[in-house]
Each structure stands twice: as structure tokens, then as C-alpha cells.
Design an enzyme around this catalytic site. Sequence first.
Site, PDB file in Angstrom:
ATOM      1  N   HIS A   1       0.849  -1.198   0.000  1.00 52.31           N
ATOM      2  CA  HIS A   1       0.000   0.000   0.000  1.00 52.31           C
ATOM      3  C   HIS A   1       0.881   1.243   0.000  1.00 52.31           C
ATOM      4  CE1 HIS A   1      -2.503  -3.077   2.215  1.00 52.31           C
ATOM      5  NE2 HIS A   1      -3.254  -2.791   1.173  1.00 52.31           N
TER       6      HIS A   1
ATOM      7  N   THR B   1      22.682 -43.346 -38.737  1.00 57.12           N
ATOM      8  CA  THR B   1      22.871 -42.203 -37.844  1.00 57.12           C
ATOM      9  C   THR B   1      22.566 -42.652 -36.425  1.00 57.12           C
ATOM     10  OG1 THR B   1      20.578 -41.432 -37.911  1.00 57.12           O
ATOM     11  CG2 THR B   1      22.057 -40.628 -39.658  1.00 57.12           C
TER      12      THR B   1
ATOM     13  N   PRO C   1      29.691 -43.590 -36.156  1.00 54.43           N
ATOM     14  CA  PRO C   1      30.238 -43.183 -34.848  1.00 54.43           C
ATOM     15  C   PRO C   1      29.183 -42.603 -33.903  1.00 54.43           C
ATOM     16  CG  PRO C   1      30.975 -41.713 -36.605  1.00 54.43           C
ATOM     17  CD  PRO C   1      30.331 -42.886 -37.272  1.00 54.43           C
ATOM     18  N   GLY C   2      28.227 -41.852 -34.454  1.00 55.63           N
ATOM     19  CA  GLY C   2      27.160 -41.323 -33.604  1.00 55.63           C
ATOM     20  C   GLY C   2      26.305 -42.425 -33.018  1.00 55.63           C
TER      21      GLY C   2
END
Length: 571
Positions: A222, A497, A557-558
Amino acid sequence: MSIQFKHFVNTPESLVLDSLEGLCTLNPQLALAPADKASPDRSKVALICGGGSGHEPAHAGFATGCLLATAVCGNIFASPNASQVRRGIDLAENEKGTVIIVKNYTGDILNFGLAKEQYAAQHPEKADRVKFVIVADDVAVGKTQGKIVGRRGLAGTVLVYKIAGALAKRGGSLEEVYSIAQWVASRVGTIGVGLEHCHVPGTAASESHLSPSEIEIGMGIHNEPGNRRLSPVPPLKELIPQLLDFLTSTNDPERSFLPFRGNDKVVLLVNNLGGVSELELAGVVGEARRALDARGVQVERVLAGTFMTSLNMPGFSLTVLLLPSPADLDTSAPSTSLLLSLLDEKPNVPGWNSSRWGAIRLRAEDPAALIAAVQRACTALVVEEPEITRMDNIAGDGDCGLTLKAGASAVLKEVERGRVTGEDVVGSVITIAQVAEEQMGGTSGALYSIFFSALAQGLQAHATAARTLTPAHWSAALSDALARLYTYTRARPPSRTLVDPLAAFAGALAAQGGADFAGAVRAAGDAALATRDLEAKAGRSAYVEGDRLRQERVPDPGAWGVKAIVEGLLG
């Protein structure tokens, strides 16, 4: 700093009524007395609250749903009179009783209290069916200063509304609803901070209270002055710890209001006092969470948004609800699980948007085992780095092994820092997503970050009614994460992948409802190995001459990295 003193109004005198009529337009469940269109559920305990206007969405924005039966609104920063409150009690008349909840301001207590006593005098047979709860959560007011009048009621009041209202909606008795409201009121603390005071429509334009380089801590709602001023304005990382000192102190004789004992659990409420941008408020949320984590305080829930304002004040407040500790178990304290479940119920009210809720803390079935599995998976990637690098020198650009090793090493450091934990799985998965983005980079980093970000969303979506994650939750979330990943890559199995083993793993896990983790790991391993005989349709290998890949028979490789991760998780 200038004060905004221009407003969009018909007239200052009609502003409150105009606002309430607009609120009823937004929500057909609401009715503005004396229209007598409201039809509350009279088989359940009613909650009545109110006070001066200017704190929107409190109080009318919380009416109906599982918060309040009736909100009684006075003029801006002025309590409604007793006759208005009596009208509210009459409208909320029901079979089980009424709980009145007010903030600790003299006008509110006198007018709501007078209305309660008048009702009891006219209906003596119902006198014990109206209870009165006062919330005084402002920790800026010291014990000596507030010895007689007590502390002010601030944003912590809305947590009392929410928990008590949800229990009433469930059918709780009058004594149960009253008791839980009293208990929550005794365990909330709030501290506010502002860049400037607010301006009340219809009053003369005033000069700035604060200089451009000052902020004020402990301001009321207030326009009351605060506890102290700081100059220059400190950065959040310095300001937030000072605010938390007010809330968590146990050695300040003036402000040790909440019984923190160590290893405490809290609900955190970050409240916009009216004039803070969403951009800034989100920064406050993040800094407050980090500061509490640094103190060893476990944050069970985070709420952020506009709950109790001071008109257009450019400021915010922090509220903590200290949840029961083991030392409270022999008392009348409600259980933590009950309190959190009541908080989690989504009310159908215009002032309480469920999008304001932060992530719910979800726990692993065996937190220690989960962290051990994460550490094994990361270690497996580090060990496999030379082999993955060899594969990528043939099938890609040679950096896959080092990229995965960098990400794994960074995750291990986050485990040591306590930011990856089985007690907060969603937060941990988000941390891993951030690590992938920042430490791995490139295509792999982006794919892993997207996948883990989607996994965190999936866990929250599928575990809404639980606090402990089951294999079924994990399985469903993994399927969701894979589907989200597909929106950002054209790779689909078989594609040579990382998608090949990832899809095999998620599919096998889903087929058994998450029950056969070992079988899913075998499926992922088989899919990774099978990439050595696949034509590259996506990823870097798609640019490598096909005959060479067939001659070398080198797995992707992934994909091999995914195989190492899931085998490490299995151990």
C-alpha cells in the site's frame, strides 16, 4: 526515477466496479453482488477473502474454482466495510461452514471481524461455523516493530488461499480446512523489493520516492516505506541472497520467523508487484532458485507470475512456504505430500493461470542408482572416445569422439556439483540438455540438447499424478522425445545415424511398457552394429563415398556413441 501517474480509466471512482464487471465478463462462473447469479457449491466449506482493491488478481481473480467462494473488494487500498463483508458471508452460506482469510491490516481485521461477530450474533446456532484466519507473512517488519500490530500480510496469503481452497473443494471438513489454513499461514514468509512506489489513480501526481540509483527493500503493498534502501542498484546475484537472508535467518532476533533447521524443503513464490517485465521476472526466478540451492534448501515447487500486486509498482516479492520437516511429524502438521498435491491442483479461475507453475520435482525410484548409471554412461563415452574417433575419421570429419567425450566430462562435473541428481530428475535432464548445447556444440550437441529438452517435457507430461518416476514414465517420455527429435531431422531408421539405435531402444522399451530395459539395450546395440552395412542417408557419412564405407564396414560413430550410453546405463 519517475512515477507513472497516468491511467486508463473511465473515472477513478468507477475503476473498481468497472474492473469487477470486466472480470465477470471474462469468467461466467463469477457474479457481481447484488446480482444474485452466483451459485456456490453449498455442500463444501466456503472460503471468503478480500480487502482493498489494487492488488489484482487478488482477490476477485481467485474466486470460484478451488480457491475462494467469495471475494469482498473495497476501494483502492481501502478495506470493504462490514456490511459488504456480511453480504459476502450471506452469499457463501453453506452446509459445512465458512473460513474467512484476511491479510494483517487493521481495517481488514476490524471490518471482516465485525461482520463475523454480527453474523454470529444474529445466527447463534451457526456461530461456531465461521472461522477466522489472519496471514502476517512480511519478514521486513521486525518483531520489536510489530510487537503490537504484528507483521503485514503480503503475497504469501495466496498460498493459504490455494491450499485451503483445494482442500475445501475435495470435501474437507471445516476444522480440516481451518487447520491447514492456520498451519500454512504460520509457515510463510515474504519480502518485497521495489524500484519505485506506485501511484493511486485519482490522486495528485507525486515526485519520485527513490533516486535513479536506489531500490527499496521491504516495501508494503500500500505504498508503505521499506526496511532499507540500497544504492547503487545491485545485480540480482547480490540482491537475491540479501532478500533470502530476511526469509531464512535463524540467528536474527528480529526476523527469525520460520524454523529453518537445515535440509529444508520449500515452495518458492516469485510475485510480480505489477510493473516488472516478464523478461526480468524470469531472471529473478532463476537467480532465486540458484541461491536457495546454494544454501542447501530443496525447492519442491516454483510459482512465478502476478498474484498480488501493488497497482503498477515496479517491484517483486519472494515468498517461501517452509514445508514440514521430520521434527514436525509428531505435531499437527499436514504431510508434505498433501500440501504439494493441494498446490498442484489446477483451479479454474482467471487469476491463477496454470502456465505460471514451474517444473514439478520428480524423483527417481532409486536416486542413487540413477546417478550411478549416469556416471557409468559418461565414463563409457570417455573410454570409447578413441574408437569413436577412429570410426569418424573414416565415416565423418573426425570430431565425434571428442565431442561426445566433452559432453560426458561436463555432465560428470555437474554430478559432482549436485546439479544432476536423482531427487530432481527433470531439472537434471534440463541440465544435461544445457551441457549438450554449450559443451558439445555442432550437430551432435544440437540433437542431444533437443532430445533431452524434449525428454524433460515428456517426463513432466506423463508423471502429472506422480512424484516418483516409474519405468513406464521413462518409456513414454522417451517415445515423446524421439517424436520431437524427428521434427528437426529427416533421419529415420535405417539411416546410418544415431537415430537408428535410439529408435530401436525407445521402441523396444515401449513394447514392454518400460519393463525390459536390458532387452532395449540389446536392441540398441544391434541397431548400432547394423549401421556398418547400411547406406548413409543422413548425417556426415552421406557425403562419404559409399564403396569406402562398405569396404571398411565401420559402424556409424554417432550410433556407436548411443550404444555406449545405453550400455553404460545398464551397467
